[in-house]
Each structure stands twice: as structure tokens, then as C-alpha cells.
Design an enzyme around this catalytic site. Structure first.
Site, PDB file in Angstrom:
ATOM      1  N   LYS A  65       0.421 -11.706  -4.928  1.00  7.55           N
ATOM      2  CA  LYS A  65      -0.233 -13.517  -4.191  1.00  7.55           C
ATOM      3  C   LYS A  65      -1.502 -13.729  -4.087  1.00  7.55           C
ATOM      4  O   LYS A  65      -2.194 -14.949  -4.301  1.00  7.55           O
ATOM      5  CB  LYS A  65      -0.143 -12.827  -2.947  1.00  7.55           C
ATOM      6  N   ASP A 101       4.775 -20.161   2.592  1.00 11.79           N
ATOM      7  CA  ASP A 101       5.185 -19.220   3.137  1.00 11.79           C
ATOM      8  C   ASP A 101       4.818 -19.852   4.727  1.00 11.79           C
ATOM      9  O   ASP A 101       5.955 -19.978   5.145  1.00 11.79           O
ATOM     10  CB  ASP A 101       4.701 -18.288   2.741  1.00 11.79           C
ATOM     11  N   GLY A 128      -0.449  -8.648   8.611  1.00  8.99           N
ATOM     12  CA  GLY A 128      -0.495  -8.669   6.909  1.00  8.99           C
ATOM     13  C   GLY A 128      -0.740 -10.062   6.330  1.00  8.99           C
ATOM     14  O   GLY A 128      -0.798 -10.836   7.052  1.00  8.99           O
ATOM     15  N   GLY A 129      -0.578 -10.228   4.997  1.00  8.04           N
ATOM     16  CA  GLY A 129       0.151 -11.919   4.530  1.00  8.04           C
ATOM     17  C   GLY A 129       0.793 -12.584   4.897  1.00  8.04           C
ATOM     18  O   GLY A 129       0.726 -13.492   4.658  1.00  8.04           O
ATOM     19  N   THR A 152      -3.273  -1.261  14.201  1.00  8.35           N
ATOM     20  CA  THR A 152      -5.129  -1.654  13.507  1.00  8.35           C
ATOM     21  C   THR A 152      -5.649  -2.642  13.885  1.00  8.35           C
ATOM     22  O   THR A 152      -5.329  -3.530  13.730  1.00  8.35           O
ATOM     23  CB  THR A 152      -4.928  -0.868  11.839  1.00  8.35           C
TER      24      THR A 152
END
Length: 276
Positions: A65, A101, A128-129, A152
């Protein structure tokens, strides 16, 4: 006949072909959609192949992506903000990248909540993405606050910095998120925690979850994760990842062909494939 498809690695599990091919047939389009397993080392060749073979449209999934953006002619504003592309349209050899998305998630949420929800505080679990796409869409919609919780904290802070372009946002440890869970009206799990075969795992403890909270999990294998089951027991309104998957696919379909597909039928196709 036009060729469409999805590129990723691995890709054999994708339900996009059955969803799109069913819709092509139902709407009378003589097109075909297929899955292309493209190794990261071959990504440029795949995009060159899209031009050479006159493939009309592609979806892009993990791990391509971000990397695919380098090989496109144009990238729309939403995809630039997210920093990733999941849809490519071939306009006479000119490849245009977009990202459906975030908007796909927003539309699935609007199906669940039949009134404006700008006043809600949102907790995103994971950085994340998918998180970045959802944060961007919700922030542009006008949500009042979006906090990011992640194992994290540095990754969570990077996403919170991105969100602060549009909205109040903090990066918080998972334990802090658990303690203040009652302050959120919408909670979204974007991680893979709880996905098959690890069915008993949960991304966070929901002891402080308040009744009526919207809890969504982007996972759809299983259709109801332990996270969703426990949230429902506490009176939450729950949703799995099918809604986002279908709506992002429908938005891609519309970008390619200028025609809105049937969301309900697409959902039924995916559920039938999953055995739900």
C-alpha cells in the site's frame, strides 16, 4: 471485457474476487476480477504490467500500500494524507491512486449509528496502516477527540501527531486506555489480536467499558472475536470488520466504473463465503 484485480503477498485468502465478480455479474458488466500474488521485489513490474495489459483497476493490499505510490502518476488527497494507496484506476494509461479504507470504515460506522457522532471520543487500538486510514477519515469527519493506544508507544505517538493536524489526540499506553475506557464512545481494534486461531486473546481488558459504547473490531475471522463477545455482554453495540471490507470495496468499484454496487448483496456474498 475488462480485467480488474487485487495485488498483495500473500493473497490467496482474499475475498475480493468473489465479491466483485458477483457484483459484475449482477449488474451486467462483462468484467473479471482476479487475485495477483506479487512479491515486493516485483511490484514495479506488476504496475508496468497493469499499463501494458490495460488492466482497468486494482486494489492494493499488504504489503504494497505504501511502496506502490512511487510508481503511480497521480495520488488523490485522501491517499496522500493517509500515506497509502489501496485503489488504482487506469485512465487511458494514467494510473491514479486513492485510498477507500478510511471512508469505507466511516460509512460502515454510519450504518451502525443513525445520527451524527461528532461529540464522541474515540479510542483506536493499534497504530498500523489501517489505523492511519481510520484516524484520517474520522478526524476529517469532525470527531472531537481520538486517542491512540498501542504496545509500542512511539508508534502511537507518530499516529497521534498525524491526527493532531485535524483533532485533539494523545498517544497512551494500553493499561491507561483500559483504566479510562468509560470515557470513550467509540472503540476500534485495528490489531490482529483475537484473530483465528488465537480465539481467546483480547487487545485490552474491558472491565471499565460503559453500556452503549460502539465497539468495532476490524477482524472478521472469526466473525465475532472474544473482544466483541465480551463487549456485547457488557451492553456495547458491536461490529466486526465485514462492514469496512465491503464498503471500501464498494467505493473502489464506484471509482472504477462510476456505478454504486449493492452493499447488502456484497455483504451477503462475503458472509456466505465465510460461512456466516
Amino acid at each position: 471485457m475488462g480485467i480488474f484485480g487485487v495485488i498483495g503477498h500473500p493473497i490467496s485468502h482474499s475475498m475480493s474476487p468473489i465479491m466483485h465478480n458477483c457484483e459484475f455479474k449482477q449488474l451486467g458488466f462483462p468484467h473479471h476480477y482476479t487475485a495477483f500474488d506479487v512479491h515486493p521485489n516485483d511490484l514495479k513490474k506488476a504496475i508496468d504490467g497493469m499499463r501494458a495489459l490495460h488492466i482497468l483497476g486494482l486494489n492494493v493490499t499488504i504489503p504494497h500500500k505504501v511502496a506502490v505510490m512511487e510508481w503511480l502518476d497521480e495520488i488523490d488527497e485522501e491517499a496522500r494524507l493517509i500515506g497509502a494507496v489501496n485503489t488504482i484506476k487506469n485512465e487511458n494509461g494514467r494510473l491514479i491512486g486513492s485510498n477507500t479504507d478510511g471512508e469505507g470504515y466511516l460509512r460502515s460506522l454510519q450504518k451502525l449509528i443513525d445520527h451524527p457522532f461528532h461529540d464522541k471520543n474515540v479510542l483506536i487500538i493499534g497504530a498500523g496502516g489501517a489505523s492511519r486510514a481510520i484516524v484520517t477519515a474520522l478526524a476529517r469527519y469532525g470527531i472531537s477527540r481520538i486517542d491512540i493506544a498501542n504496545r509500542t508507544l512511539q508508534k502511537a505517538e507518530q499516529l497521534a501527531m498525524h491526527a493532531r493536524q485535524f483533532v485533539k489526540s494523545n498517544a497512551i499506553p494500553l493499561q491507561e486506555a483500559e483504566e479510562k475506557l468509560s470515557t470513550y464512545g467509540i472503540i476500534v481494534n485495528t490489531t490482529s489480536v483475537g484473530m483465528s486461531p488465537n480465539l481467546s486473546d483480547m487487545p485490552i481488558n474491558i472491565h471499565h467499558l460503559k453500556k452503549g459504547t460502539i465497539v468495532s473490531d476490524l477482524i472478521y475471522n472469526p466473525l465475532s472475536t472474544m473482544f466483541l463477545k465480551k463487549a456485547k455482554e457488557k451492553g456495547a453495540i458491536t461490529a466486526n470488520g465485514i462492514g469496512m471490507f465491503v464498503h471500501q470495496g464498494a467505493l473502489s468499484f464506484e471509482k472504477w466504473l462510476g456505478v454504486a454496487p449493492n452493499i447488502e448483496r456484497m455483504t451477503e456474498t462475503v458472509l456466505k463465503k465465510l460461512g456466516g
